[in-house]
Design a protein around this motif. Structure first.
Motif, mmCIF file in Angstrom:
data_model
loop_
_atom_site.group_PDB
_atom_site.id
_atom_site.type_symbol
_atom_site.label_atom_id
_atom_site.label_comp_id
_atom_site.label_asym_id
_atom_site.label_seq_id
_atom_site.Cartn_x
_atom_site.Cartn_y
_atom_site.Cartn_z
ATOM 1 N N GLU A 321 -82.780 -2.855 41.277
ATOM 2 C CA GLU A 321 -82.506 -3.299 39.906
ATOM 3 C C GLU A 321 -83.799 -3.605 39.160
ATOM 4 N N ARG A 324 -85.842 -0.220 38.469
ATOM 5 C CA ARG A 324 -84.934 0.875 38.133
ATOM 6 C C ARG A 324 -85.713 2.002 37.443
ATOM 7 N N GLY A 325 -85.477 3.228 37.934
ATOM 8 C CA GLY A 325 -86.192 4.381 37.403
ATOM 9 C C GLY A 325 -87.443 4.717 38.180
ATOM 10 N N PHE A 326 -87.838 3.868 39.146
ATOM 11 C CA PHE A 326 -89.012 4.114 39.972
ATOM 12 C C PHE A 326 -88.585 4.168 41.436
ATOM 13 N N SER A 327 -89.318 4.905 42.198
ATOM 14 C CA SER A 327 -89.039 4.971 43.642
ATOM 15 C C SER A 327 -89.732 3.815 44.344
#
Length: 334
Positions: A321, A324-327
């Motif tokens: 959370e 979010r959007g990143f590994s």
């Protein structure tokens, strides 16, 4: 010479015999655009070339003042400077998880206590756990999900600096809770007897604005009478709406506050009053709190919700959370 009677085509205006134009050089929509452009240029000449950005900054300053609460003023320059400092700040970056993770069981327990409170079964509820585990976040997240018109919320905090002051978290809760209340709520205080109001005025000097005349404040009141005054005020509020009194960090409060909680716990079981208290038990080992808890447990006067550290799956979900959007690498998750 005969005039050309064929339909004119824009941008060529129809001209009369004298050569004077009888038709606008632009259609209506183009006229509207040109007038809007002229108004914009006029505003820029009057307010400057950056008037749009100035209005936007003023709007953000107004929102910041409203969000900060009563008697708060923020200038556009101050808001813009704070935003600039925030964006230029490289480290530490504020990390915030937008969702509440791993507290579904505790959330359901809170819902049950709110339901009991609405039905006239008051209770004292302790939320315990180590520092930074999310006690205050759980409470505030839950409170935000409730409709403000359904409850009276009174929230007070204790700090290491307030431990020397009697009833510090309760004073804070009453002061903030009555700052912007409607007249019907303020009448709950006004309808109390003079003796009770004197005691409350001694605790919360800000209540003086509710008094039409001067009240002599008594500095040496009986402790039981102080407790009764506080209880009557909470009881009056609960007759309007279910009342939630939240006291945070009880381990930093004084002995008088601990005894007050024990008194209230014995008297709210038939009222629409819920007392919610956060506590770090490791911080309270050298105080009277353990003995008071033991005494109240024998009489079944309180419930406890304990917050424990996250499991591996909950931690993984929380990192997902936050980033979010990143590994997120497995090493960081572990």
């Amino acid at each position: 010479a005969s005039r050309d009677r064929s339909p004119p085509r824009w941008p060529h205006p129809r001209r009369g015999p004298s050569g004077v134009s009888h038709q606008p050089a632009h259609p209506s929509w183009a006229t509207g655009l040109s007038s809007a452009r002229r108004r914009k240029q006029k505003n820029q000449r009057r307010c400057g070339p950056h008037s749009g950005r100035r209005l936007e900054a003023a709007d953000r300053a107004l929102y910041a003042s409203k969000h900060a609460g009563r008697n708060s003023i923020h200038s556009a320059r101050e808001v813009c400077q704070k935003e600039k400092d925030f964006h230029e700040k490289e480290w530490p970056i504020p990390i915030h998880c937008p969702s509440l993770i791993g507290r579904h069981h505790q959330w359901n327990l809170l819902q049950n206590h709110f339901f009991e409170c609405r039905n006239g079964r008051g209770r004292l509820l302790f939320l315990t756990g180590e520092a930074g585990i999310g006690k205050s976040r759980l409470i505030r997240h839950f409170v935000r999900r409730q409709r403000a018109s359904d409850y009276h919320f009174l929230i007070g905090e204790s700090t290491e600096a307030t431990i020397v002051h009697s009833y510090a978290p309760l004073r804070d809760a009453l002061k903030k809770g009555f700052e912007a209340k409607d007249p019907a709520t303020i009448n709950v205080y006004k309808e109390l007897g003079d003796a009770y109001r004197k005691v409350l005025l001694d605790l919360v000097p800000q209540f003086d604005r509710f008094e039409k005349g001067d009240l002599a404040v008594t500095s040496a009141a009986d402790r039981y009478f102080i407790w009764e005054s506080i209880f009557l005020l909470l009881q009056g509020l609960s007759r309007q709406l279910p009342t939630i009194l939240i006291l945070e960090d009880l381990h930093w409060s004084d002995e008088a506050t601990h005894n007050l909680l024990q008194f209230l716990a014995k008297n709210i079981h038939k009222e629409k009053i819920l007392l919610m208290v956060t506590l770090r038990e490791e911080e309270a080992l050298n105080s009277m709190i353990p003995s008071i808890l033991e005494s109240m447990s024998r009489e079944n006067l309180y419930d406890r919700i304990e917050l424990k550290p996250f499991s591996f799956d909950d931690t993984k979900l929380m990192l997902g959370e936050i980033f979010r959007g990143f590994s997120v690498s497995p090493e960081l998750q572990e």
